[in-house]
Design a protein around this motif. Structure first.
Motif, PDB file in Angstrom:
ATOM      1  N   ILE A  61     -15.036  15.487  48.608  1.00 48.62           N
ATOM      2  CA  ILE A  61     -16.095  17.271  48.776  1.00 48.62           C
ATOM      3  C   ILE A  61     -16.386  17.640  47.339  1.00 48.62           C
ATOM      4  O   ILE A  61     -16.909  16.824  46.526  1.00 48.62           O
ATOM      5  CB  ILE A  61     -14.415  18.302  48.250  1.00 48.62           C
ATOM      6  N   PRO A  62     -17.618  18.712  47.845  1.00 45.28           N
ATOM      7  CA  PRO A  62     -18.813  19.400  46.755  1.00 45.28           C
ATOM      8  C   PRO A  62     -18.049  18.748  45.139  1.00 45.28           C
ATOM      9  O   PRO A  62     -17.039  19.612  45.177  1.00 45.28           O
ATOM     10  CB  PRO A  62     -19.193  19.833  47.295  1.00 45.28           C
ATOM     11  N   PHE A  90     -10.641  21.212  50.099  1.00 41.33           N
ATOM     12  CA  PHE A  90     -10.116  19.945  50.972  1.00 41.33           C
ATOM     13  C   PHE A  90     -10.753  20.446  52.761  1.00 41.33           C
ATOM     14  O   PHE A  90     -11.372  19.981  53.538  1.00 41.33           O
ATOM     15  CB  PHE A  90      -8.834  19.432  50.790  1.00 41.33           C
ATOM     16  N   LEU A  91      -9.898  21.366  52.393  1.00 39.09           N
ATOM     17  CA  LEU A  91     -10.148  22.664  53.750  1.00 39.09           C
ATOM     18  C   LEU A  91     -11.416  23.047  54.427  1.00 39.09           C
ATOM     19  O   LEU A  91     -12.031  22.915  55.182  1.00 39.09           O
ATOM     20  CB  LEU A  91      -8.802  23.883  54.127  1.00 39.09           C
ATOM     21  N   ASP A  92     -11.678  23.718  53.004  1.00 35.12           N
ATOM     22  CA  ASP A  92     -13.334  24.670  53.507  1.00 35.12           C
ATOM     23  C   ASP A  92     -13.997  23.046  53.789  1.00 35.12           C
ATOM     24  O   ASP A  92     -14.972  23.766  54.269  1.00 35.12           O
ATOM     25  CB  ASP A  92     -13.948  24.848  51.928  1.00 35.12           C
ATOM     26  N   GLY A 118     -12.167  12.130  49.244  1.00 36.38           N
ATOM     27  CA  GLY A 118     -11.546  12.749  48.225  1.00 36.38           C
ATOM     28  C   GLY A 118     -12.181  13.736  47.227  1.00 36.38           C
ATOM     29  O   GLY A 118     -13.251  14.350  48.107  1.00 36.38           O
ATOM     30  N   HIS A 119     -11.847  12.772  46.476  1.00 38.17           N
ATOM     31  CA  HIS A 119     -12.315  14.350  44.835  1.00 38.17           C
ATOM     32  C   HIS A 119     -13.697  14.318  44.863  1.00 38.17           C
ATOM     33  O   HIS A 119     -13.991  12.858  45.267  1.00 38.17           O
ATOM     34  CB  HIS A 119     -11.540  14.906  44.251  1.00 38.17           C
ATOM     35  N   ASP A 120     -14.684  14.926  44.837  1.00 32.42           N
ATOM     36  CA  ASP A 120     -15.886  14.298  43.768  1.00 32.42           C
ATOM     37  C   ASP A 120     -15.719  13.882  42.540  1.00 32.42           C
ATOM     38  O   ASP A 120     -14.509  13.508  42.400  1.00 32.42           O
ATOM     39  CB  ASP A 120     -16.945  15.513  43.725  1.00 32.42           C
TER      40      ASP A 120
END
Length: 332
Positions: free
Chosen positions: A115-116, A130-132, A97-99
């Motif tokens: 994600i960071p 998210f893909l990165d 999920g999101h940071d």
């Protein structure tokens, strides 16, 4: 897990995952309306419906629908309570999920991988993060899958007009995103009288939308054609068959952009740098979020909203964008 515009922004994510992982089984959790709009996609193996209108009972219904199933990875693109709850109900060792800073309503508690942190960006770019994080190449691909019969219906609808069609979506579900009916009427008159276009009102058939249509018919010297109502797929077909689209920040705007129809976006309440057209037709956006000259110092994309800014849009601003769209995008 949210409105139509958010679902459209999720389409490139699904397409990218399928291209990178062709042997995977991809399940997409959607609400009923967006699920029908996304029907027929070959990059989705299965759609699970979240019945939002059931209220609290929607979560127990969803739990029953996925009982006994296990997934290798769950990606939560919706950083709010609803997205977090559904993510938690899906059995998986990996829930991405999101940071923490960007996950609202404590939804970060539903994930064990994030994600960071990153600065505020366009919503589409934030989803691409998210893909990165997964090492998946970005693929900016929107693809609606219409049946042959749906294509024929849209073509027949377009054949009913002898002039280039300007599809106008006058209303968003959030009234603060809407432009004035008086301004819309002035643009309709110029479009029909001076620019040789056929204005057509598109959207739903709610009481508010029907009332707005009647008011526009009263305000306009040349009343527009009215084609309100129908399913989301029918709306998508009409947007695809139109030559130009004019809309505020609303789901049909993002649908039109994804379908490749030149779209004039009207922005004042929300920041087009965050929620405007992505990758296409950004030169046609009317931006009053950042002030009349765009020089009030607010440059970075912002999640903030600015009530009252839509009224700063002038009919002349919109006509200039229409003229630009005709020159740049309409075939002679």
């Amino acid at each position: 897990m949210s409105a139509v515009g958010s679902t459209v922004q999720g389409m490139p994510i699904v397409a990218s995952l399928r291209r990178a992982w062709p042997g995977s089984h991809i399940m997409w959790v959607l609400q009923p309306g967006p699920a029908k709009l996304m029907a027929g996609r070959p990059d989705v193996d299965r759609t699970i419906i979240f019945h939002r209108r059931l209220g609290a009972r929607a979560y127990s219904r969803f739990r029953r629908d996925v009982a006994g199933e296990t997934f290798d990875l769950v990606i939560c693109l919706q950083p709010n309570f609803k997205g977090g709850m559904v993510t938690r109900l899906l059995r998986s060792p990996e829930r991405l999920g999101h940071d923490r800073a960007r996950a609202r309503d404590l939804s970060w508690l539903a994930t064990n991988r994030r994600i960071p942190p990153a600065p505020v960006a366009h919503i589409q770019d934030e989803l691409f993060e998210f893909l990165d994080h997964l090492g998946v190449p970005r693929c900016l691909e929107w693809r609606f899958h219409f049946t042959e019969e749906e294509r024929r219906v849209s073509a027949r609808w377009r054949e009913g007009f002898s002039r280039p069609v300007l599809a106008i979506v006058p209303r968003s579900s959030n009234a603060r995103r809407n432009w004035t009916l008086e301004g819309t009427a002035r643009v309709i008159d110029v479009a029909a009288g001076d620019l040789g276009l056929q204005p057509v009102l598109l959207g739903g058939d709610s009481e508010e939308e029907l009332r707005d249509a009647r008011r526009l018919e009263e305000l306009c010297g040349v009343p527009p054609r009215v084609a309100l109502g129908g399913t989301l797929r029918e709306l998508a077909g009409r947007l695809s068959a139109s030559d130009l689209v004019l809309a505020p920040d609303t789901g049909p705007l993002h649908m039109a952009v994804a379908l490749g129809t030149p779209t004039i976006g009207l922005y004042g309440y929300t920041d087009p740098a965050r929620s405007g057209p992505y990758g296409r037709f950004t030169d046609l956006t009317v931006d009053r979020f950042r002030g009349s000259a765009g020089s009030d110092g607010w440059r970075a994309p912002s999640r903030a909203t600015r009530p009252g800014r839509m009224s700063r849009i002038r009919a002349e601003d919109v006509v200039l964008k229409l003229e630009r769209a005709i020159r740049s995008y309409l075939k002679s």
